[in-house]
Design an enzyme around this catalytic site. Structure first.
Site, PDB file in Angstrom:
ATOM      1  N   ASP A   1      28.293  13.068  70.033  1.00  0.00           N
ATOM      2  CA  ASP A   1      27.927  14.473  69.843  1.00  0.00           C
ATOM      3  C   ASP A   1      26.955  14.547  68.676  1.00  0.00           C
ATOM      4  O   ASP A   1      27.248  14.025  67.596  1.00  0.00           O
ATOM      5  CB  ASP A   1      29.192  15.277  69.527  1.00  0.00           C
ATOM      6  CG  ASP A   1      29.211  16.617  70.218  1.00  0.00           C
ATOM      7  OD1 ASP A   1      28.230  17.356  70.051  1.00  0.00           O
ATOM      8  OD2 ASP A   1      30.194  16.913  70.911  1.00  0.00           O
TER       9      ASP A   1
ATOM     10  N   GLU B   1      23.631  21.160  74.951  1.00  0.00           N
ATOM     11  CA  GLU B   1      24.470  22.324  75.223  1.00  0.00           C
ATOM     12  C   GLU B   1      23.601  23.565  75.065  1.00  0.00           C
ATOM     13  O   GLU B   1      22.912  23.719  74.057  1.00  0.00           O
ATOM     14  CB  GLU B   1      25.630  22.377  74.236  1.00  0.00           C
ATOM     15  CG  GLU B   1      26.632  23.469  74.592  1.00  0.00           C
ATOM     16  CD  GLU B   1      27.452  23.944  73.396  1.00  0.00           C
ATOM     17  OE1 GLU B   1      28.526  24.504  73.633  1.00  0.00           O
ATOM     18  OE2 GLU B   1      27.015  23.787  72.239  1.00  0.00           O
TER      19      GLU B   1
ATOM     20  N   ASP C   1      24.680  19.550  70.429  1.00  0.00           N
ATOM     21  CA  ASP C   1      25.422  20.787  70.231  1.00  0.00           C
ATOM     22  C   ASP C   1      24.486  21.983  70.023  1.00  0.00           C
ATOM     23  O   ASP C   1      23.549  21.904  69.218  1.00  0.00           O
ATOM     24  CB  ASP C   1      26.301  20.603  68.978  1.00  0.00           C
ATOM     25  CG  ASP C   1      27.303  21.712  68.784  1.00  0.00           C
ATOM     26  OD1 ASP C   1      28.200  21.834  69.629  1.00  0.00           O
ATOM     27  OD2 ASP C   1      27.193  22.446  67.779  1.00  0.00           O
TER      28      ASP C   1
ATOM     29  N   HIS D   1      36.237  21.234  75.683  1.00  0.00           N
ATOM     30  CA  HIS D   1      37.083  21.618  74.553  1.00  0.00           C
ATOM     31  C   HIS D   1      36.860  23.065  74.120  1.00  0.00           C
ATOM     32  O   HIS D   1      37.535  23.539  73.205  1.00  0.00           O
ATOM     33  CB  HIS D   1      36.797  20.682  73.375  1.00  0.00           C
ATOM     34  CG  HIS D   1      35.380  20.828  72.904  1.00  0.00           C
ATOM     35  ND1 HIS D   1      34.305  20.436  73.667  1.00  0.00           N
ATOM     36  CD2 HIS D   1      34.862  21.378  71.785  1.00  0.00           C
ATOM     37  CE1 HIS D   1      33.183  20.729  73.017  1.00  0.00           C
ATOM     38  NE2 HIS D   1      33.496  21.297  71.873  1.00  0.00           N
ATOM     39  N   ASP D   2      35.898  23.755  74.730  1.00  0.00           N
ATOM     40  CA  ASP D   2      35.586  25.134  74.338  1.00  0.00           C
ATOM     41  C   ASP D   2      36.119  26.185  75.302  1.00  0.00           C
ATOM     42  O   ASP D   2      35.883  27.378  75.103  1.00  0.00           O
ATOM     43  CB  ASP D   2      34.065  25.328  74.259  1.00  0.00           C
ATOM     44  CG  ASP D   2      33.474  24.670  73.026  1.00  0.00           C
ATOM     45  OD1 ASP D   2      34.212  24.485  72.045  1.00  0.00           O
ATOM     46  OD2 ASP D   2      32.282  24.344  73.062  1.00  0.00           O
TER      47      ASP D   2
END
Ligand code: NOJ
Length: 572
Positions: A100, A250, A196, A322-323
């Site tokens: 990430d 993302e 990210d 995870h969000d």
């Protein structure tokens, strides 16, 4: 030399949010020792790569997305040496590894920020975005987007939590830092990055005030796809071209039109993007406003992206990370847990793109229900509870949190039915979902019809079929409120994937162009196959059957079937 890094098109990824994956050193926190021991399991799913959510040192204000050192591993998760062991073993097993890259912001405990706040003469002064007077932007996670810093005597911008100050990407030194961080990990052997909130890194000059009536997202028009974004992305792309590396960005709230600029043409800087449209079939911007699930909205989002990118770019495919809360609790049904968990797998794994499966999704983990807001740990969940819908009763607010909290995807992975779900030998850092005695890897390994084994079957089928990887996508009956039906075709092979999103049996109409075709039933999530044709199918599994016969059958709750057809010539 032309750059061919399209290996990712044939792959599927597994996402690890390490804190809740597996505890290898017995302190109740998931770590890289646990990951090392589970790599064979990950490989057994049929995936080809791992995306690690941040593993770096972090004060954990946003569980790793607030980084205080980009070149090390958080001591809670292990050491750099242990990471290298995981990387080498993953590579030996044929798994790629992507990291990430979180560079919109750092932690406020990062040495750059500690220096920057010292004053305007400091060499790091312009690493962050400082102002004497804040504008009216809200942050996405914690109140206003500006925080006053007493040491510097100015406000700093934070689009996310207060402990996540935004970097000033307009500063060329910051961009050099980012490139060197990329090289650090690429030199070690990692295969790429998930980047990210990458569409937020360039802010509009002057930071104009946003529209006052758009809570939380009022500044977004001025920091999403900002004026220099494609220049900065091109610089990062150059680094990746030095390696055979892959980049997925993302893109919160990205539109297909703006995504095309990252994914195609002269400004292409990413191989794929994580889009959000299909994650809003039951809400608006994940946590803030809920609405009843609409299959038509979901299908519209799927098809919009599939069509726009066809022949031009490449999609990522995901339903969980995870969000977001767990997908069975959102788009499926906990009462039809196995049926809806398997159907949801088929609804996305056969589209065109590279699938990402989030830890626990492959065993059908579901949302957790905690009793008080104090039991939740996620900064955005707490913000949501304390800042919005304040006129609601506590019960209603908790209900909304139960539906929407990111914490539901962050409960420990359920490995077996022993105490603490086999995640750890001691009390884990966060609540284990009490349904672990039923929903766990060990139980599902033993059951040939489990969600886990259905994921394996889907991934194996996808992998051996060029049609499912490269074929053209077509949707049938887009307005049908219960059935999602899509086709993939390449040369003389076609697949028809049919997914019922209904709790009740529904009659399925097949497209006219399938009326006289005969196909093979490749997958069905009811162990006894289609109801009406059950007998013939049990005997003739994988032999040709006519869809016309199936037409008289009903689809049972959350039933899914995948058919394969080979085009016949006139004479055959
Ligand atoms: C997106 C990440 O996926 C999320 O977990 C994080 O909170 C925000 N970006 C801020 O880094």
């Amino acid at each position: 030399m032309e750059w061919h890094n399209d290996w990712y098109k044939r792959m599927s990824f597994y996402q690890i949010w390490v804190r809740s994956f597996a505890d290898g050193n017995g302190d109740g926190i998931g770590d890289l020792y646990g990951v090392y021991d589970k790599l064979e399991y990950i490989r057994s799913l049929g995936v080809d790569g791992i995306w690690f959510s941040p593993l770096y040192p972090s004060p954990n204000a946003d569980y790793g997305y607030d980084i205080s050192d980009y070149r090390d591993i958080h001591p809670e998760y292990g050491t750099l040496e242990q990471f290298k062991k995981v990387l080498h073993k993953a590579h030996d097993l044929g798994l790629k590894v992507i990291m990430d890259l979180v560079v919109n912001h750092t932690s406020d405990e990062h040495p750059w920020f500690l220096e920057s706040r010292k004053g305007k003469d400091n060499p790091y002064s312009d690493y962050y975005i400082w102002r004497d007077k804040p504008n009216n932007w809200d942050s996405l996670f914690e109140g206003k987007a500006w925080e006053y810093d007493k040491v510097r005597g100015q406000y700093y911008l934070h689009i996310f939590a207060k402990k996540q100050p935004d970097l000033n990407m307009d500063n060329p030194k910051v961009r050099e830092e980012v490139k060197n961080i990329m090289r650090f990990w690429l030199d070690m052997g990692v295969d790429g990055f998930r980047e990210d909130v990458i569409n937020f890194i360039s802010k509009k000059e002057g930071l104009p005030n946003g529209l006052p009536f758009l809570p939380a997202v009022n500044g977004m028009p001025y920091y999403k796809d900002g004026p220099h974004i494609h220049e900065y992305m091109a610089e990062f792309r150059e680094v990746c071209k030095e390696y055979d590396c892959f980049q997925i960005g993302e893109g919160p709230m990205t539109t297909v039109q703006s995504a095309m600029k990252y994914l195609t043409g002269p400004t292409k800087s990413l191989d794929m993007m994580f889009s959000f449209d299909h994650m809003m079939a039951d809400c608006i911007y994940t946590e803030y406003v809920h609405r009843p699930f609409s299959l038509v909205k979901l299908k519209r989002a799927f098809t919009k992206w599939q069509k726009a990118l066809a022949g031009k770019g490449w999609c990522s495919l995901y339903l969980e990370n995870h969000d977001h809360p767990r997908i069975i609790s959102r788009y499926g049904s906990v009462h039809y847990w196995r049926e809806s968990g398997t159907m949801l797998a088929a609804s996305f794994l056969f589209q065109q793109g590279t699938p990402f499966i989030y830890q626990g999704q492959e065993i059908g983990m579901t949302n957790i229900r905690l009793h008080s807001i104090d039991d939740y740990v996620d900064v955005s969940t707490k913000n949501n509870y304390h800042s919005y819908h304040l006129k609601d009763t506590i019960e209603r607010r908790l209900k909304r949190i139960h539906l929407s909290s990111r914490d539901s995807s962050r409960t420990p992975v359920q490995w077996d039915a022993t105490r603490y779900a086999g995640f750890s030998k001691v009390k884990p850092w966060f609540y284990v979902n009490p349904n672990y005695r039923k929903i766990n890897v060990a139980a599902e390994e033993k059951d040939p019809d489990s969600i886990l084994n259905f994921y394996r079957k889907c991934l194996a089928l996808r992998k051996q079929s060029k049609t499912l990887i490269y074929g053209e996508y077509k949707e049938y009956f887009p307005k049908d409120p219960n059935i999602y039906m899509y086709e993939r075709s390449l040369g003389d092979i076609r697949y028809l994937i049919i997914c019922s999103f209904s709790k009740l049996p529904v009659k399925v109409h097949f497209p006219e162009n399938y009326a006289d075709r005969k196909g093979q039933l490749m997958l069905c999530n009811y162990p006894d196959g289609p109801q009406v044709m059950a007998d013939s199918l049990r005997e003739r599994a994988h032999q040709e059957v006519s869809l016309l016969a199936a037409e008289h059958g009903m689809f049972r709750p959350y039933e899914t079937r995948v058919y394969r057809f080979r085009e016949r010539t006139q004479r055959s």
